[in-house]
Scaffold this active site. Structure first.
Site, short mmCIF file in Angstrom:
data_model
loop_
_atom_site.label_atom_id
_atom_site.label_comp_id
_atom_site.label_asym_id
_atom_site.label_seq_id
_atom_site.Cartn_x
_atom_site.Cartn_y
_atom_site.Cartn_z
N GLU A 67 2.43 -62.29 -4.34
CA GLU A 67 1.63 -61.23 -4.96
C GLU A 67 0.32 -60.97 -4.22
OE1 GLU A 67 1.15 -61.19 -9.23
OE2 GLU A 67 2.97 -62.38 -9.47
N CYS A 153 -7.72 -38.65 -8.05
CA CYS A 153 -8.16 -39.72 -8.94
C CYS A 153 -8.64 -39.13 -10.27
CB CYS A 153 -9.28 -40.53 -8.28
SG CYS A 153 -10.01 -41.77 -9.38
N CYS A 156 -12.74 -40.13 -10.56
CA CYS A 156 -13.79 -39.52 -9.74
C CYS A 156 -13.33 -38.25 -9.02
CB CYS A 156 -14.32 -40.53 -8.72
SG CYS A 156 -13.13 -40.98 -7.43
N ASP A 186 4.36 -64.85 -9.11
CA ASP A 186 3.89 -65.85 -10.07
C ASP A 186 4.96 -66.21 -11.10
OD1 ASP A 186 1.48 -65.91 -8.79
OD2 ASP A 186 0.41 -64.68 -10.25
N TYR A 379 -0.77 -73.49 -11.89
CA TYR A 379 -0.88 -72.13 -12.42
C TYR A 379 -1.69 -72.14 -13.72
CZ TYR A 379 0.51 -67.30 -13.27
OH TYR A 379 0.50 -65.94 -13.46
#
Length: 529
Positions: A67, A153, A156, A186, A379
């Site tokens: 990840e 976006c 903005c 994960d 983890y």
């Protein structure tokens, strides 16, 4: 010849490589020679032009997808100094690992999310079936806002955006080059969904795709994961999909209700924050219902606390008039055994980090993420207190060296495959700082003082959980004051320190003696029930 020097060398090698010295027996030597002869035979066949599956598949190219870029770098460096290549702005680490050439790359988290266009918040209903529709995630390079379906976006208005389509293209390109793809996201529901999306993306381009699961970023954990690949756990994926749909359905609809009622479109509600807010409101109402508590100090140095005593006004009047006395009687002593706390789960870690270190929740999780990706803790998103055999071995090595005779392993068994939050190496914070500064240990990110504070808290709690119990002397007595009888007890002496050597969570108090004493200080305040 020099046992002390050998011990130091062995410890450093183990810290760096997770390897231990083993006896090299004649049987192992014979097996190594046999394998060497097999390899020489394969090479002779290649020289003669006899190309078979056995000779061609000596070394395979393997794509490993994680990840985060930090974890990609850490994993690559476990196998040596990797080569780096940049493809369309993405860093790919290439390194030899045994009979594999590894290409390690990061997906940067989720690559797809529910669309906001069509259906009911991204979910279409057809013939009594609910079908979630996913699209690529986009992020604004100017303000960092994450969104889907738009070319500008929404925060903005910038057109300087990047799409996860670029990650998809990268993974497909690398999959074509690979003999095998290993998905190492994960080990939770979010990671499983990310892994599933990656599987769907690369499967048409590489037939051999499997999932790796490991709960700590260490060589040992990686070797175990490489030897035990598995399939994607679809129930985990389905659970995450349902949770994400709930986020949309509950969050979007409740947020609209807020906008309509308060005329403020910046307000939001959600699947988690709304019930939590309800709980907070109930707790605030409970806190408003307060009761009196009196802190009393006697002239013999004894301090006692009375919660919601009757006739508090009469107590205060007698104290002001200098007539308030307290009698201590019926003193008895007995030994008690104090057991160590279990290792941290996510919630207990966050609670202690706030109370002991003053860290906000988000900040603590960010620090823990860095420690995890650097291979220093397991983890950190877990509700389990379970300790693996690897974890017990980490504790044994530290305790046997620093506190001989106090090691007492505990597994703290609980349901599920996850493990507690614990250190991955037998190093306290001081030792970790030394090995990092001396270059013996190398990690992908520089640690701050706060990283080390959190690591120290996690380390002490875990090591203490694997040590012998403490034994203490407890004094019990009856306190009589203004017609009130209160049973009091206090720890007056530590008889056997046990785990308190590492995690001193107990403080002793002065012994009380029988007799009547004057109250020399009194403080009354109202406390929540």
């Amino acid at each position: 010849d020099d046992e002390k020097a050998f011990h130091g060398l062995s410890k450093r090698i183990q810290l760096i490589t997770d390897e231990e010295f083993e006896e090299y027996t004649p049987e192992r030597a014979a097996e190594d020679l046999r394998r060497a002869d097999e390899d020489r035979g394969i090479i002779r066949k290649i020289r003669r032009g006899e190309f078979t599956a056995e000779t061609i598949d000596i070394v395979k190219s393997t794509l490993v997808v994680v990840e985060s870029p930090t974890k990609a770098k850490a994993i690559a460096y476990f196998f040596g100094r990797p080569a780096k290549r940049t493809i369309n702005g993405f860093t790919v680490y290439e390194v030899a690992g045994g009979q594999m050439i590894l290409n390690v790359v990061a997906s940067g988290g989720h690559i797809f999310d529910l669309t906001t266009e069509g259906g009911y918040h991204g979910v279409i209903k057809e013939n009594d079936l609910y079908i979630p529709v996913y699209t690529d995630i986009r992020r604004c390079n100017n303000c960092g806002e994450q969104f889907t379906d738009r070319d500008l976006c929404p925060e903005c208005g910038s057109s300087n955006i990047r799409s996860k389509k670029n990650v998809v293209d990268l993974l497909r390109k690398l999959s074509v080059e690979a003999n095998k793809v290993l998905i190492a996201t994960d080990p939770d529901a979010e990671g499983e969904k990310i892994g599933y999306d990656i599987y769907v993306v690369v499967k048409p381009y590489c037939k051999d795709v499997e999932r790796l699961e490991f709960h700590e970023v260490t060589r040992r954990a990686l070797r175990k994961a490489f030897s035990e690949p598995r399939n994607i756990k679809l129930p985990f994926v389905q659970a995450q999909i349902v949770r994400r749909i709930e986020d949309r359905w509950v969050g979007f609809e409740l947020s609209r209700k807020l906008w309509e009622n308060f005329k403020v479109t910046s307000l939001s509600a959600g699947r988690v924050q709304t019930p939590v807010l309800s709980w907070v409101i109930r707790r605030v109402e409970e806190l408003k219902r307060k009761i009196p508590a009196a802190e009393l100090h006697l002239d013999n140095g004894l301090s006692v606390r009375l919660v919601n005593p009757p006739n508090i006004e009469d107590l205060m009047r007698k104290f002001k008039e200098g007539e308030l006395n307290a009698t201590v009687e019926n003193i008895v002593f007995h030994e008690e055994t104090v057991y160590p706390q279990p290792p941290y789960t996510t919630d207990s870690m966050l609670k202690d980090a706030a109370q002991k270190l003053g860290f906000p929740v988000g900040y603590t999780m960010s620090l823990a993420q860095t420690l995890f990706e650097s291979g220093l803790i397991t983890y950190h998103r877990t509700d389990s207190t379970a300790v693996s055999t690897t974890g017990i071995d980490v504790a044994r090595r530290f305790i046997d060296e620093n506190y001989p005779g106090l090691f007492k392993p505990r597994e703290f068994r609980s349901e599920g495959a996850h493990e507690c939050i614990r250190p991955t190496k037998p190093l306290n914070a001081r030792q970790l700082r030394f090995y990092l500064s001396s270059g013996v240990l190398r990690i992908p990110q520089k640690l701050s003082a706060d990283h080390l504070k959190l690591y120290d808290m996690i380390f002490k709690r875990f090591i203490a959980s694997q040590m012998r119990e403490a034994k203490v002397m407890v004094q019990e007595f009856t306190l009589k004051i203004n017609g009130i009888e209160v049973k009091q007890n206090r720890i007056t002496k530590i008889l056997e320190e046990g785990f308190l050597n590492v995690n001193p969570i107990i403080t002793t108090k002065k012994e009380a003696a029988e007799g009547t004493y004057k109250v020399v200080h009194m403080k009354v305040r109202r406390e929540p029930t």
